[in-house]
Design a protein around this motif. Structure first.
Motif, PDB file in Angstrom:
ATOM      1  N   UNK A 572       1.195  -1.189  -0.061  1.00 33.44           N
ATOM      2  CA  UNK A 572       0.409  -0.117   0.462  1.00 33.44           C
ATOM      3  C   UNK A 572       1.074   0.743   0.226  1.00 33.44           C
ATOM      4  N   UNK A 573       2.545   0.995   0.787  1.00 30.71           N
ATOM      5  CA  UNK A 573       2.996   2.339   0.102  1.00 30.71           C
ATOM      6  C   UNK A 573       3.116   2.987  -1.338  1.00 30.71           C
ATOM      7  N   UNK A 574       3.016   4.257  -1.354  1.00 31.25           N
ATOM      8  CA  UNK A 574       3.282   4.879  -2.804  1.00 31.25           C
ATOM      9  C   UNK A 574       4.661   4.649  -2.901  1.00 31.25           C
ATOM     10  N   UNK A 575       5.800   4.655  -4.090  1.00 28.99           N
ATOM     11  CA  UNK A 575       6.814   4.177  -4.233  1.00 28.99           C
ATOM     12  C   UNK A 575       7.159   4.776  -5.732  1.00 28.99           C
ATOM     13  N   UNK A 576       8.407   5.312  -5.397  1.00 28.51           N
ATOM     14  CA  UNK A 576       8.718   6.301  -6.686  1.00 28.51           C
ATOM     15  C   UNK A 576      10.275   6.210  -7.068  1.00 28.51           C
ATOM     16  N   UNK A 582       4.079   5.039  -8.167  1.00 30.47           N
ATOM     17  CA  UNK A 582       2.765   3.875  -8.344  1.00 30.47           C
ATOM     18  C   UNK A 582       2.716   3.436  -6.970  1.00 30.47           C
ATOM     19  N   UNK A 583       1.346   2.682  -6.745  1.00 30.01           N
ATOM     20  CA  UNK A 583       0.995   2.060  -5.364  1.00 30.01           C
ATOM     21  C   UNK A 583       1.175   1.000  -4.973  1.00 30.01           C
ATOM     22  N   UNK A 584       2.486   0.194  -4.509  1.00 29.86           N
ATOM     23  CA  UNK A 584       2.765  -1.128  -4.391  1.00 29.86           C
ATOM     24  C   UNK A 584       0.764  -1.750  -3.606  1.00 29.86           C
ATOM     25  N   UNK A 585       1.241  -2.698  -4.539  1.00 27.65           N
ATOM     26  CA  UNK A 585      -1.060  -3.457  -5.178  1.00 27.65           C
ATOM     27  C   UNK A 585      -0.495  -4.959  -4.329  1.00 27.65           C
ATOM     28  N   UNK A 606       8.029  -6.634  -5.831  1.00 27.66           N
ATOM     29  CA  UNK A 606       6.841  -5.811  -5.742  1.00 27.66           C
ATOM     30  C   UNK A 606       6.153  -5.630  -7.042  1.00 27.66           C
ATOM     31  N   UNK A 607       4.746  -5.035  -7.040  1.00 27.40           N
ATOM     32  CA  UNK A 607       3.759  -4.981  -8.145  1.00 27.40           C
ATOM     33  C   UNK A 607       2.806  -3.117  -8.089  1.00 27.40           C
ATOM     34  N   UNK A 608       3.134  -2.782  -9.515  1.00 23.63           N
ATOM     35  CA  UNK A 608       1.424  -1.525  -8.942  1.00 23.63           C
ATOM     36  C   UNK A 608       2.571  -0.721  -9.386  1.00 23.63           C
TER      37      UNK A 608
END
Length: 871
Positions: A572-576, A582-585, A606-608
């Motif tokens: 759920x974290x937002x990563x760059x 994107x957000x870690x789905x 990680x996906x997203x």
């Protein structure tokens, strides 16, 4: 006859409802509720009752009664000039007072009739007057609305005229600065106007001198009229109570005159008098890292054609929309006599990065597991050693028995957790090894006891020293008869790697991945080195890490392998990461199991993300999502501009060099690989193949299966598609058959290099190619106690033959390569199954077949080599 309720009647009389109900009751009218209807008879009864009550109270009948009437009407007024229609409400109020007169004893009927007619005429005149007043009020409202519309229209026209005048003035000023031809024409026109004005003034002065009277003695000719004129002007100014402002000679002018053209634009005449500067204007021009020719010309206030001419004189070929690098742009600015001031695009990027990262609070650090990178020459046993530690069989699934992807695993030993990075040993994977050394804590240098120090071993030592990482040497294959540990130590000493037992500071451990000898000692050496380093990292903080590998998978999208360096990465974290955001789905460990969070030194998938980031990019959990999105867009734009500048940088010397080369054959290649690191390694290795007769052009390199667009691009550019551990989808396969595009599939990287090297060298003869014989789709999986997993398949293309090797594909990606163990139709063993027929397939030493997988049957054939080259 219309009826009203008691409530409406009370409202009309201005009396309370309760009081009116009680009066109705006293008058004998059967009305008990406020919403009951009241008829005219009920009103008459109530009136009679009230009159009797009034007589009984006052003792005399009332002689005067006043009635009030109010009428409301509406008039619709049509709007002018497209304005909407308005509705005006008109209210007419009437008040009549009736006085009871004493009836005369005898009244003339004729006089009575005349009185009634007079009263009717008076009433009619009153109604006409009221209507005329209402109509006058309505006309006044309409005139007021029309006046407002005219004022708005006049204001709009005035605003448009001012805007047009301002635009015309700005355009005039811009053309004077940028267009030398326009400036020359304008100066010529101004000179002509001034010459005409001088001629007119001279003629006027001549007429004045001819008509002037003879001056008195002592006064110069022409002075008296001028003095009288000035005196008269002062007298008139004094008479009007003001003083005149006199301008110096040549400084007087006229007011601006604005004329409107039929097209709607406003022409401004005599705005100002342009004075050509006596010296060139030197400007300080900001030069960013990438700028187009047109933008650079605008900043210097010169025409783009002049800038292009200067660039051509300096040997740089460019167009108006071409992007220049910072050094070239600064050189052009100085060539044109201006000062260049270098501006970094990282200034704005640094601000966004600070906003993205947020203020890092002082968080307590805790010990973390060490990150260990296994490095060394190809086929020296790196993956086999790691397999023994992990108790798995990763090496068995690698094509050709060599590692071709960077792997990340964390192992829970009795002495703590250790994270291992497995890097390829082939020469083409230099960048992978360099990245592994940069992000590692400890480097385990694997050297085979029967082979010694090899080229990739020396390269790994250089990478480890450049990264400043401590080295632990693991001499593998010590259980083989031809092993010579002392020879290996001697060769290591030549590379400045001195073992501890020889007086140095490098731990050297002999191990065997087959028997497990020395593995515990190697783990002890790694953990001792980790204790010396005192590795710590914050845990309760925003996560930061590095991209180890990335790919694009069907149904999952971009997949990135991240090694967390600090903090805790949560779902759920937002990563760059680079230009991707994107957000870690979802998160998975190296075994493919879902996890919710990962701490320092733990690798996860990680996906997203919005795309597949480059291997080695930083990953950060953002504090400000909006700033992170802006930073990602800025990085993407910067990357696009850099690629455009590199692809368009064509200098004149390069043009002449190409003209002197004559006919040069080119081998165009397109690379499609399963992961980003493999595609990067293959492209770099192919570009380094030396040849004077054939030039290797890598047109594109990407990840994922081969699509129809890839085939169309290869057809247009006459390129050969190289598929590394990927396959073409159904649409692409049909397109390949129709167009005849050369597509070659590989699973081992040195096979690619050997084939391309032979093609470039012009070697003829035979080569081994893989030809797909048939493809079977897995419809169901059955379990057998004797044979393990049996795949119930339908042959969809070609035929499946028992004597040929097979590959298992999942989402167009190779996950296993082996041979068929069994091929059956119902209960019978068969040697061949044609398309459209169901069968049962048993894959040898592989039980992870799933529904939806494809089993590809292929054969290796010897064919005559042909080189596709374009002049």
């Amino acid at each position: 006859m219309s009826t009203v309720t008691v409530q409406d009647f009370a409202k009309e009389l201005g009396r309370p409802v309760d009081e009116l109900l009680s009066q109705f009751k006293e008058a004998g009218v059967a009305v008990t509720k406020a919403d009951a209807s009241v008829t005219a008879e009920d009103k008459v009864a109530l009136l009679s009752y009230l009159q009797q009550k009034t007589r009984s109270t006052s003792g005399a009948e009332p002689r005067r009664i006043t009635l009030k009437r109010r009428e409301t009407t509406e008039l619709k007024l049509g709007g002018s000039r497209g304005a909407p229609a308005k509705t005006v409400s008109i209210e007419v109020r009437k008040k009549r007072t009736y006085v009871k007169r004493e009836e005369p004893e005898a009244q003339d009927p004729e006089a009575l009739r005349e009185a009634e007619e007079a009263a009717a005429r008076v009433e009619a005149e009153r109604e006409l007057a009221a209507r005329a007043a209402a109509e006058a009020e309505a006309r006044r409202h309409q005139e007021e609305a029309e006046r407002k519309l005219k004022e708005e229209e006049a204001e709009r026209q005035r605003t448009e005229a001012e805007a047009a005048a301002k635009h015309a003035e700005q355009e005039h000023t811009r053309l004077l600065q940028e267009d030398p031809l326009y400036r020359a024409k304008w100066e010529a026109e101004q000179a002509r106007v001034r010459a005409s004005e001088n001629v007119r003034r001279a003629a006027e002065a001549a007429r004045t001198m001819a008509a002037a009277p003879t001056p008195p003695p002592g006064v110069a000719p022409g002075a008296a009229p001028a003095a009288a004129k000035r005196a008269g002007g002062r007298d008139r100014g004094a008479a009007k109570g003001r003083s005149e402002l006199h301008l110096a000679e040549g400084k007087s002018g006229r007011r601006e005159r604005k004329t409107k053209k039929p097209s709607g634009r406003v022409r401004v005449e005599n705005v100002h008098v342009f004075e050509k500067p006596v010296a060139p204007i030197v400007r300080e021009v900001e030069v960013p890292e990438a700028i187009t020719v047109g933008e650079l010309a605008n900043r210097m206030a010169v025409k783009a054609t002049e800038l292009i001419k200067v660039m051509m004189r300096n040997g740089v070929m460019a167009t108006i929309n071409q992007t220049l690098d910072q050094d070239t742009a600064a050189l052009m600015v100085e060539e044109l006599g201006h000062k260049a001031r270098m501006v970094k695009a990282s200034d704005a990027e640094d601000k966004l990065e600070q906003a993205v990262s947020g203020e890092q609070a002082d968080v307590e650090t805790e010990p973390r597991p060490p990150v260990v990178t296994i490095m060394g020459h190809v086929d020296h046993g790196k993956t086999s050693l790691l397999d023994y530690i992990r108790k798995t069989k990763v090496a068995a699934g690698e094509a050709g028995g060599i590692t071709q992807h960077i792997g990340a695993y964390h192992v829970e030993t009795d002495k703590g957790i250790v994270t291992f990075l497995d890097t390829p040993g082939h020469a083409a994977f230099t960048r992978m090894r360099a990245r592994g050394a940069q992000i590692t804590d400890i480097v385990v240098l694997v050297v085979a006891a029967d082979d010694g120090v090899m080229p990739q071993t020396r390269e790994a030592i250089q990478h480890a020293k450049a990264a400043g990482a401590p080295i632990v040497v693991a001499i593998t294959k010590v259980d083989k008869p031809e092993a010579d540990i002392d020879r290996v130590k001697t060769e290591l000493t030549k590379e400045e790697i001195v073992p501890e037992d020889w007086g140095g500071d490098i731990q050297v451990v002999g191990v065997s991945a087959f028997s497990g000898e020395g593995v515990d000692a190697l783990l002890d050496a790694i953990l001792v080195q980790a204790e010396i380093l005192e590795l710590k990292a914050p845990i309760e903080a925003l996560a930061r890490g590095n991209i180890l590998e990335s790919s694009i998978e069907k149904g999952r999208g971009p997949v990135a392998t991240v090694l967390v360096r600090a903090g805790t990465l949560k779902q759920g974290d937002v990563v760059l990461s680079g230009p991707h955001f994107g957000r870690v789905r979802a998160m998975f460990d190296e075994a493919g199991k879902p996890v919710k969070q990962a701490g320092p030194s733990i690798p996860v998938q990680i996906l997203g993300l919005s795309g597949a980031p480059d291997a080695g990019d930083d990953v950060v959990v953002v504090a400000d999502e909006r700033s992170a999105r802006e930073l990602a867009q800025l990085r993407e734009q910067k990357l696009r501009e850099q690629k455009l500048a590199q692809s368009q940088a064509l200098r004149m010397d390069q043009v002449f060099a190409k003209m002197g080369e004559g006919e040069v054959k080119q081998l165009n290649l397109m690379i499609k690989a399963d992961v980003q690191g493999s595609a990067e390694a293959i492209a770099d290795a192919l570009r380094k193949i030396p040849s004077e007769e054939v030039k290797v052009n890598v047109l594109s390199s990407g990840i994922g299966g081969i699509s129809e667009s890839d085939v169309d691009l290869a057809l247009a550019s006459k390129a050969t598609i190289i598929g590394f551990s990927v396959r073409a989808d159904a649409g692409a396969r049909k397109r390949i058959q129709d167009t005849g595009v050369d597509v070659r599939y590989y699973s081992i990287i040195y096979d690619i290099l050997d084939d391309v090297r032979d093609a470039v060298a012009g070697l003829l003869g035979t080569e081994t190619r893989e030809q797909i014989v048939g493809i079977a789709q897995v419809r169901d999986v059955f379990r057998s106690s004797k044979l393990g997993a049996i795949a119930g398949c339908l042959v969809i293309e070609g035929s499946v033959q028992k004597s040929l090797p097979i590959r298992v594909l999942r989402n167009q990606t190779v996950i296993y390569e082996g041979v068929l163990e069994s091929l059956r139709r119902f209960k019978d063993d068969v040697a061949k199954v044609e398309a459209g027929t169901e069968c049962g397939i048993g894959v040898k030493d592989y039980n992870d077949v799933k529904v939806g997988d494809q089993i590809e049957c292929f054969q290796r054939v010897e064919v005559r080599r042909t080189v596709s080259a374009a002049a």
